[in-house]
Design a protein around this motif. Structure first.
Motif, PDB file in Angstrom:
ATOM      1  N   LEU A   1       0.808  -1.226   0.000  1.00 42.02           N
ATOM      2  CA  LEU A   1       0.000   0.000   0.000  1.00 42.02           C
ATOM      3  C   LEU A   1       0.838   1.272   0.000  1.00 42.02           C
ATOM      4  N   ARG A   2       2.109   1.170   0.316  1.00 38.37           N
ATOM      5  CA  ARG A   2       2.957   2.359   0.365  1.00 38.37           C
ATOM      6  C   ARG A   2       2.958   3.121  -0.973  1.00 38.37           C
ATOM      7  N   PRO A   3       3.241   2.453  -2.121  1.00 39.40           N
ATOM      8  CA  PRO A   3       3.215   3.197  -3.388  1.00 39.40           C
ATOM      9  C   PRO A   3       1.814   3.656  -3.777  1.00 39.40           C
ATOM     10  N   VAL A   4       0.796   2.936  -3.313  1.00 40.10           N
ATOM     11  CA  VAL A   4      -0.585   3.361  -3.578  1.00 40.10           C
ATOM     12  C   VAL A   4      -0.858   4.684  -2.870  1.00 40.10           C
ATOM     13  N   ALA A   5      -0.444   4.771  -1.619  1.00 38.47           N
ATOM     14  CA  ALA A   5      -0.635   6.001  -0.852  1.00 38.47           C
ATOM     15  C   ALA A   5       0.093   7.167  -1.507  1.00 38.47           C
ATOM     16  N   GLU A   6       1.328   6.936  -1.882  1.00 38.10           N
ATOM     17  CA  GLU A   6       2.121   7.995  -2.497  1.00 38.10           C
ATOM     18  C   GLU A   6       1.531   8.414  -3.845  1.00 38.10           C
TER      19      GLU A   6
ATOM     20  N   LEU B   1      -1.715   8.219  -4.818  1.00 40.29           N
ATOM     21  CA  LEU B   1      -2.953   8.977  -4.613  1.00 40.29           C
ATOM     22  C   LEU B   1      -2.650  10.406  -4.179  1.00 40.29           C
ATOM     23  N   ALA B   2      -1.732  10.552  -3.229  1.00 40.98           N
ATOM     24  CA  ALA B   2      -1.394  11.887  -2.748  1.00 40.98           C
ATOM     25  C   ALA B   2      -0.804  12.744  -3.863  1.00 40.98           C
ATOM     26  N   ALA B   3       0.016  12.142  -4.703  1.00 40.41           N
ATOM     27  CA  ALA B   3       0.600  12.886  -5.820  1.00 40.41           C
ATOM     28  C   ALA B   3      -0.461  13.291  -6.834  1.00 40.41           C
TER      29      ALA B   3
ATOM     30  N   SER C   1       0.595   4.298  15.465  1.00 46.03           N
ATOM     31  CA  SER C   1      -0.029   3.494  14.414  1.00 46.03           C
ATOM     32  C   SER C   1       0.294   3.948  12.993  1.00 46.03           C
ATOM     33  N   VAL C   2       0.725   5.198  12.812  1.00 48.13           N
ATOM     34  CA  VAL C   2       0.987   5.702  11.456  1.00 48.13           C
ATOM     35  C   VAL C   2       2.281   5.071  10.933  1.00 48.13           C
ATOM     36  N   VAL C   3       2.141   4.216   9.926  1.00 49.84           N
ATOM     37  CA  VAL C   3       3.322   3.559   9.345  1.00 49.84           C
ATOM     38  C   VAL C   3       3.627   4.061   7.944  1.00 49.84           C
ATOM     39  N   VAL C   4       2.634   4.658   7.294  1.00 47.46           N
ATOM     40  CA  VAL C   4       2.824   5.282   5.984  1.00 47.46           C
ATOM     41  C   VAL C   4       2.005   6.564   5.970  1.00 47.46           C
ATOM     42  N   ILE C   5       2.585   7.654   5.499  1.00 48.21           N
ATOM     43  CA  ILE C   5       1.810   8.885   5.330  1.00 48.21           C
ATOM     44  C   ILE C   5       2.348   9.632   4.117  1.00 48.21           C
ATOM     45  N   ALA C   6       1.431  10.052   3.266  1.00 49.71           N
ATOM     46  CA  ALA C   6       1.777  10.820   2.069  1.00 49.71           C
ATOM     47  C   ALA C   6       0.874  12.039   2.029  1.00 49.71           C
ATOM     48  N   GLY C   7       1.464  13.219   1.903  1.00 50.75           N
ATOM     49  CA  GLY C   7       0.698  14.451   2.015  1.00 50.75           C
ATOM     50  C   GLY C   7       0.752  14.965   3.444  1.00 50.75           C
ATOM     51  N   ASP C   8       0.284  16.186   3.657  1.00 50.53           N
ATOM     52  CA  ASP C   8       0.367  16.789   4.989  1.00 50.53           C
ATOM     53  C   ASP C   8      -0.826  17.695   5.235  1.00 50.53           C
ATOM     54  N   LEU C   9      -1.884  17.111   5.799  1.00 51.62           N
ATOM     55  CA  LEU C   9      -3.053  17.892   6.198  1.00 51.62           C
ATOM     56  C   LEU C   9      -3.234  17.908   7.710  1.00 51.62           C
TER      57      LEU C   9
ATOM     58  N   PHE D   1      -3.762  13.908  -6.307  1.00 47.38           N
ATOM     59  CA  PHE D   1      -4.681  14.945  -5.832  1.00 47.38           C
ATOM     60  C   PHE D   1      -3.963  16.176  -5.288  1.00 47.38           C
ATOM     61  N   GLY D   2      -2.648  16.095  -5.116  1.00 43.29           N
ATOM     62  CA  GLY D   2      -1.877  17.266  -4.743  1.00 43.29           C
ATOM     63  C   GLY D   2      -2.002  17.669  -3.286  1.00 43.29           C
ATOM     64  N   ARG D   3      -1.821  18.967  -3.032  1.00 43.64           N
ATOM     65  CA  ARG D   3      -1.731  19.471  -1.658  1.00 43.64           C
ATOM     66  C   ARG D   3      -3.012  19.295  -0.858  1.00 43.64           C
ATOM     67  N   SER D   4      -4.132  19.047  -1.520  1.00 40.39           N
ATOM     68  CA  SER D   4      -5.403  18.914  -0.810  1.00 40.39           C
ATOM     69  C   SER D   4      -5.636  17.497  -0.300  1.00 40.39           C
ATOM     70  N   CYS D   5      -4.663  16.611  -0.490  1.00 37.14           N
ATOM     71  CA  CYS D   5      -4.866  15.200  -0.158  1.00 37.14           C
ATOM     72  C   CYS D   5      -3.799  14.691   0.809  1.00 37.14           C
ATOM     73  N   GLU D   6      -4.217  13.853   1.713  1.00 32.67           N
ATOM     74  CA  GLU D   6      -3.316  13.128   2.607  1.00 32.67           C
ATOM     75  C   GLU D   6      -3.795  11.682   2.678  1.00 32.67           C
TER      76      GLU D   6
END
Length: 243
Positions: free
Chosen positions: A16-21, A23-25, A44-52, A27-32
């Motif tokens: 899921l790591r590349p999937v998360a990255e 999706l965030a890429a 619990s957070v093991v993967v995070i892409a974006g910063d909201l 939708f841009g800055r509006s997505c985490e």
């Protein structure tokens, strides 16, 4: 969890790591996009892409995650819901529970979209056409319901504190003003949110309320007994037989 189940969970998270990255890429800055691992609920957070929400890998789940953790394998997906951050951002989110092939819930895949600007546009258009809008950043688009504030933090203690403070505020009384039944009710409501699914939540709640750990455990036990008694059919004993 057994070794094989843990290995399967690890493989799903890695996939899921590349999937998360991605999706965030997209939708841009509006997505985490966040992947949670329930096996380590305090971090619990093991993967995070974006910063909201201001979290990083190793950060904590929100109260929504705690509620899913409390429900265990019976936890449902939560799709297309709206929350508000303490900073005032309106987020439209979906949380999909991650499961192994045998149905064991071990984490969650979450997508958050910042719809603050869209909400403001919605209210502006409503104002222009003569429709009374909800206050921007406080109400979901097209809804009169006030959106609750959700605490997102890298520290699970912040989430626990927010849950305690929110319930006291909703009750309209501070801890010292509550009688025994009201105190048990507050602990029952905290328990229902899933706060106590986190290992060190009871000492943290005790500290927030200014009581001893022993008292907090006693109130929690009393709350759970009262809840069980309410759910038991009339005329039956605690063991399930006739009273």
């Amino acid at each position: 969890m057994g070794a094989s189940v843990n290995a399967e969970a690890d493989a799903v998270i890695a996939a899921l790591r590349p999937v998360a990255e991605g999706l965030a890429a997209t939708f841009g800055r509006s997505c985490e996009v966040v992947v949670h691992d329930f096996r380590t609920p305090e971090n619990s957070v093991v993967v995070i892409a974006g910063d909201l929400t201001g979290r990083a890998v190793g950060g904590s789940m929100s109260a929504i995650g705690m509620d899913l953790l409390r429900q265990g394998d019976a936890a449902p997906d939560r799709l297309n819901y709206v929350t508000r951050t303490p900073a005032g951002r309106m987020l439209k989110s979906s949380t999909v529970v991650l499961r192994t092939s045998d149905g064991t819930a071990f984490g969650a895949f979450c997508v958050n979209l910042d719809i603050t600007a869209l909400t403001q546009v919605h209210d502006l258009v409503g104002d222009l056409v003569g429709v009374v809008p909800g206050a921007a950043g406080q109400r979901a688009p097209g809804s009169a319901a006030v959106v609750p504030t959700t605490t997102f933090s890298n520290d699970v203690d912040d989430v626990v504190d927010a849950a305690v403070d929110g319930l006291q505020l909703a009750h309209g009384k501070q801890w010292a003003q509550l009688d025994r039944a009201e105190r048990a009710e507050l602990f029952a409501r905290l328990d229902a949110t899933g706060v106590f699914a986190v290992r060190r939540a009871v000492p943290r709640v005790a500290a927030r309320l200014g009581i001893s750990r022993a008292s907090a455990y006693a109130y929690l036990s009393d709350a759970r007994k009262r809840t069980a008694d309410k759910g038991r059919a009339p005329g039956t004993s605690a063991k399930g037989g006739s009273a």
